[in-house]
Design a protein around this motif. Structure first.
Motif, PDB file in Angstrom:
ATOM      1  N   VAL A   1     -42.389  56.819 -21.887  1.00 11.23           N
ATOM      2  CA  VAL A   1     -41.816  55.950 -20.863  1.00 11.23           C
ATOM      3  C   VAL A   1     -42.876  55.762 -19.788  1.00 11.23           C
ATOM      4  CG1 VAL A   1     -40.041  55.750 -19.062  1.00 11.23           C
ATOM      5  CG2 VAL A   1     -39.449  56.714 -21.295  1.00 11.23           C
ATOM      6  N   VAL A   2     -42.988  54.531 -19.302  1.00  7.29           N
ATOM      7  CA  VAL A   2     -43.881  54.249 -18.183  1.00  7.29           C
ATOM      8  C   VAL A   2     -43.098  54.546 -16.902  1.00  7.29           C
ATOM      9  CG1 VAL A   2     -45.252  52.503 -17.007  1.00  7.29           C
ATOM     10  CG2 VAL A   2     -45.038  52.434 -19.508  1.00  7.29           C
ATOM     11  N   PRO A   3     -43.541  55.526 -16.099  1.00  6.27           N
ATOM     12  CA  PRO A   3     -42.811  55.852 -14.870  1.00  6.27           C
ATOM     13  C   PRO A   3     -42.763  54.673 -13.889  1.00  6.27           C
ATOM     14  CG  PRO A   3     -44.380  57.583 -15.413  1.00  6.27           C
ATOM     15  CD  PRO A   3     -44.678  56.421 -16.313  1.00  6.27           C
ATOM     16  N   ASP A   4     -41.775  54.709 -13.010  1.00  5.10           N
ATOM     17  CA  ASP A   4     -41.583  53.629 -12.031  1.00  5.10           C
ATOM     18  C   ASP A   4     -42.800  53.407 -11.138  1.00  5.10           C
ATOM     19  OD1 ASP A   4     -39.020  53.034 -12.918  1.00  5.10           O
ATOM     20  OD2 ASP A   4     -38.081  54.471 -11.550  1.00  5.10           O
ATOM     21  N   GLN A   5     -43.527  54.469 -10.824  1.00  8.03           N
ATOM     22  CA  GLN A   5     -44.677  54.355  -9.920  1.00  8.03           C
ATOM     23  C   GLN A   5     -46.015  54.389 -10.666  1.00  8.03           C
ATOM     24  OE1 GLN A   5     -43.993  53.794  -6.671  1.00  8.03           O
ATOM     25  NE2 GLN A   5     -41.857  53.876  -7.310  1.00  8.03           N
ATOM     26  N   ALA A   6     -45.994  54.140 -11.965  1.00 10.35           N
ATOM     27  CA  ALA A   6     -47.206  54.290 -12.783  1.00 10.35           C
ATOM     28  C   ALA A   6     -48.325  53.358 -12.340  1.00 10.35           C
ATOM     29  CB  ALA A   6     -46.879  54.032 -14.250  1.00 10.35           C
TER      30      ALA A   6
ATOM     31  N   PRO B   1     -48.172  44.407 -22.119  1.00 12.88           N
ATOM     32  CA  PRO B   1     -46.871  44.573 -22.770  1.00 12.88           C
ATOM     33  C   PRO B   1     -46.141  45.858 -22.371  1.00 12.88           C
ATOM     34  CG  PRO B   1     -48.613  45.147 -24.275  1.00 12.88           C
ATOM     35  CD  PRO B   1     -49.279  44.733 -22.994  1.00 12.88           C
ATOM     36  N   PHE B   2     -46.423  46.373 -21.186  1.00 11.69           N
ATOM     37  CA  PHE B   2     -45.761  47.577 -20.677  1.00 11.69           C
ATOM     38  C   PHE B   2     -45.079  47.226 -19.368  1.00 11.69           C
ATOM     39  CE2 PHE B   2     -49.363  49.027 -23.168  1.00 11.69           C
ATOM     40  CZ  PHE B   2     -48.797  50.007 -23.963  1.00 11.69           C
ATOM     41  N   GLN B   3     -43.929  47.858 -19.120  1.00  7.75           N
ATOM     42  CA  GLN B   3     -43.227  47.645 -17.858  1.00  7.75           C
ATOM     43  C   GLN B   3     -42.868  48.990 -17.267  1.00  7.75           C
ATOM     44  OE1 GLN B   3     -39.813  45.205 -18.758  1.00  7.75           O
ATOM     45  NE2 GLN B   3     -40.990  43.331 -18.525  1.00  7.75           N
ATOM     46  N   ARG B   4     -43.044  49.094 -15.962  1.00  7.42           N
ATOM     47  CA  ARG B   4     -42.664  50.329 -15.275  1.00  7.42           C
ATOM     48  C   ARG B   4     -41.177  50.600 -15.498  1.00  7.42           C
ATOM     49  NH1 ARG B   4     -46.378  48.106 -11.048  1.00  7.42           N
ATOM     50  NH2 ARG B   4     -48.167  49.518 -10.994  1.00  7.42           N
ATOM     51  N   GLY B   5     -40.858  51.871 -15.743  1.00  7.56           N
ATOM     52  CA  GLY B   5     -39.469  52.275 -15.944  1.00  7.56           C
ATOM     53  C   GLY B   5     -38.947  52.036 -17.348  1.00  7.56           C
ATOM     54  N   GLN B   6     -39.796  51.539 -18.249  1.00  7.68           N
ATOM     55  CA  GLN B   6     -39.345  51.191 -19.602  1.00  7.68           C
ATOM     56  C   GLN B   6     -40.013  52.066 -20.665  1.00  7.68           C
ATOM     57  OE1 GLN B   6     -36.919  48.798 -20.315  1.00  7.68           O
ATOM     58  NE2 GLN B   6     -36.722  48.975 -18.091  1.00  7.68           N
TER      59      GLN B   6
ATOM     60  N   VAL C   1     -56.515  63.309 -30.557  1.00  5.38           N
ATOM     61  CA  VAL C   1     -55.894  62.221 -29.798  1.00  5.38           C
ATOM     62  C   VAL C   1     -55.506  62.812 -28.453  1.00  5.38           C
ATOM     63  CG1 VAL C   1     -53.989  60.565 -29.665  1.00  5.38           C
ATOM     64  CG2 VAL C   1     -54.887  61.243 -31.893  1.00  5.38           C
ATOM     65  N   GLU C   2     -55.947  62.170 -27.384  1.00  7.18           N
ATOM     66  CA  GLU C   2     -55.636  62.635 -26.034  1.00  7.18           C
ATOM     67  C   GLU C   2     -54.827  61.555 -25.324  1.00  7.18           C
ATOM     68  OE1 GLU C   2     -58.540  64.371 -22.748  1.00  7.18           O
ATOM     69  OE2 GLU C   2     -58.682  62.190 -22.895  1.00  7.18           O
ATOM     70  N   VAL C   3     -53.719  61.962 -24.708  1.00  3.89           N
ATOM     71  CA  VAL C   3     -52.896  61.043 -23.919  1.00  3.89           C
ATOM     72  C   VAL C   3     -52.839  61.605 -22.509  1.00  3.89           C
ATOM     73  CG1 VAL C   3     -50.643  59.936 -23.671  1.00  3.89           C
ATOM     74  CG2 VAL C   3     -51.507  60.482 -25.958  1.00  3.89           C
ATOM     75  N   GLY C   4     -53.106  60.756 -21.525  1.00  2.14           N
ATOM     76  CA  GLY C   4     -53.094  61.252 -20.157  1.00  2.14           C
ATOM     77  C   GLY C   4     -52.821  60.163 -19.143  1.00  2.14           C
ATOM     78  N   GLY C   5     -52.637  60.594 -17.907  1.00  2.00           N
ATOM     79  CA  GLY C   5     -52.406  59.661 -16.813  1.00  2.00           C
ATOM     80  C   GLY C   5     -50.939  59.550 -16.448  1.00  2.00           C
ATOM     81  N   ASP C   6     -50.573  58.380 -15.922  1.00  4.30           N
ATOM     82  CA  ASP C   6     -49.219  58.135 -15.425  1.00  4.30           C
ATOM     83  C   ASP C   6     -48.299  57.713 -16.570  1.00  4.30           C
ATOM     84  OD1 ASP C   6     -50.284  58.615 -12.914  1.00  4.30           O
ATOM     85  OD2 ASP C   6     -50.506  56.488 -12.431  1.00  4.30           O
ATOM     86  N   VAL C   7     -47.814  58.693 -17.316  1.00  5.68           N
ATOM     87  CA  VAL C   7     -46.954  58.407 -18.463  1.00  5.68           C
ATOM     88  C   VAL C   7     -46.052  59.612 -18.713  1.00  5.68           C
ATOM     89  CG1 VAL C   7     -48.650  59.261 -20.145  1.00  5.68           C
ATOM     90  CG2 VAL C   7     -46.961  57.573 -20.870  1.00  5.68           C
ATOM     91  N   GLN C   8     -44.812  59.340 -19.114  1.00  5.83           N
ATOM     92  CA  GLN C   8     -43.917  60.401 -19.581  1.00  5.83           C
ATOM     93  C   GLN C   8     -43.994  60.364 -21.100  1.00  5.83           C
ATOM     94  OE1 GLN C   8     -40.080  59.398 -17.996  1.00  5.83           O
ATOM     95  NE2 GLN C   8     -40.623  59.961 -15.911  1.00  5.83           N
ATOM     96  N   LEU C   9     -44.726  61.297 -21.664  1.00  8.37           N
ATOM     97  CA  LEU C   9     -44.960  61.308 -23.102  1.00  8.37           C
ATOM     98  C   LEU C   9     -43.781  61.941 -23.826  1.00  8.37           C
ATOM     99  CD1 LEU C   9     -47.058  60.708 -25.311  1.00  8.37           C
ATOM    100  CD2 LEU C   9     -47.913  63.037 -24.969  1.00  8.37           C
ATOM    101  N   HIS C  10     -43.265  61.243 -24.834  1.00  9.83           N
ATOM    102  CA  HIS C  10     -42.181  61.795 -25.645  1.00  9.83           C
ATOM    103  C   HIS C  10     -42.716  62.399 -26.935  1.00  9.83           C
ATOM    104  CE1 HIS C  10     -38.838  59.217 -23.586  1.00  9.83           C
ATOM    105  NE2 HIS C  10     -39.384  60.103 -22.788  1.00  9.83           N
ATOM    106  N   SER C  11     -43.627  61.683 -27.608  1.00  9.87           N
ATOM    107  CA  SER C  11     -44.151  62.228 -28.863  1.00  9.87           C
ATOM    108  C   SER C  11     -45.453  61.559 -29.264  1.00  9.87           C
ATOM    109  CB  SER C  11     -43.127  62.063 -29.997  1.00  9.87           C
ATOM    110  OG  SER C  11     -42.922  60.692 -30.285  1.00  9.87           O
ATOM    111  N   VAL C  12     -46.253  62.331 -30.007  1.00  7.60           N
ATOM    112  CA  VAL C  12     -47.446  61.825 -30.682  1.00  7.60           C
ATOM    113  C   VAL C  12     -47.309  62.275 -32.124  1.00  7.60           C
ATOM    114  CG1 VAL C  12     -49.958  61.932 -30.874  1.00  7.60           C
ATOM    115  CG2 VAL C  12     -48.886  62.021 -28.616  1.00  7.60           C
ATOM    116  N   LYS C  13     -47.248  61.327 -33.045  1.00  6.41           N
ATOM    117  CA  LYS C  13     -47.111  61.652 -34.467  1.00  6.41           C
ATOM    118  C   LYS C  13     -48.258  61.002 -35.229  1.00  6.41           C
ATOM    119  CE  LYS C  13     -42.702  63.316 -34.938  1.00  6.41           C
ATOM    120  NZ  LYS C  13     -42.576  64.629 -34.426  1.00  6.41           N
ATOM    121  N   ILE C  14     -48.741  61.724 -36.233  1.00  8.23           N
ATOM    122  CA  ILE C  14     -49.826  61.225 -37.074  1.00  8.23           C
ATOM    123  C   ILE C  14     -49.285  61.076 -38.492  1.00  8.23           C
ATOM    124  CG2 ILE C  14     -52.217  61.586 -37.813  1.00  8.23           C
ATOM    125  CD1 ILE C  14     -51.789  61.600 -34.701  1.00  8.23           C
ATOM    126  N   PHE C  15     -49.482  59.895 -39.073  1.00  2.00           N
ATOM    127  CA  PHE C  15     -49.006  59.633 -40.445  1.00  2.00           C
ATOM    128  C   PHE C  15     -50.184  59.289 -41.336  1.00  2.00           C
ATOM    129  CE2 PHE C  15     -45.693  58.268 -37.494  1.00  2.00           C
ATOM    130  CZ  PHE C  15     -44.614  58.989 -37.931  1.00  2.00           C
TER     131      PHE C  15
END
Length: 136
Positions: free
Chosen positions: A25-30, A80-85, A122-136
């Protein structure tokens, strides 16, 4: 807002057809967040892909980092990203590069500047609420 920092090791690397799915999820203040495909575990590892949604400037920047130096930035069309979504990003390894799919739409096909076989995490960082990282 506290910054996220998450790393998923890829000891086997990535190969043709590897799919990385990032949900969050992109936080409201991202302001900005990033997904880096790193070629090592060290702090200053090369990045075969730097995917950087910048909500503060309404753009998504793609790049690489080799030997501590950033390459030429490429930009996708629109943001294609929106804060709060919530969001889902797929990064698919192809012969030509890394294809990014955001939601149901192909966004940008970033051409390889270094071998994808070098990727080790794979590194994920910054203003984000991370739910999952999956590799297929």
């Amino acid at each position: 807002m506290s910054a996220t920092h998450h790393k998923t090791p890829l000891p086997q690397g990535v190969r043709l057809g590897t799919v990385m799915r990032i949900r969050g999820v992109v936080p409201d203040q991202a302001g900005r967040f990033h997904v880096n495909l790193l070629c090592g575990e060290e702090q200053e590892a090369d990045a075969a892909l730097h995917f950087n949604p910048r909500l503060d400037t309404s753009e998504v920047v793609f790049n690489t980092k080799q030997q501590g130096k950033w390459g030429r930035e490429e930009r996708g069309t629109g943001i294609p990203f929106q804060r709060g979504q919530p969001f889902e990003v797929l990064i698919i390894t192809t012969e030509e590069g890394f294809k990014t799919v955001i939601g149901d739409d192909e966004y940008l096909h970033f051409h390889h500047r270094m071998p994808s076989s070098n990727v080790r995490s794979v590194e994920v960082g910054g203003d984000v609420q991370l739910h999952s990282v999956k590799i297929f």
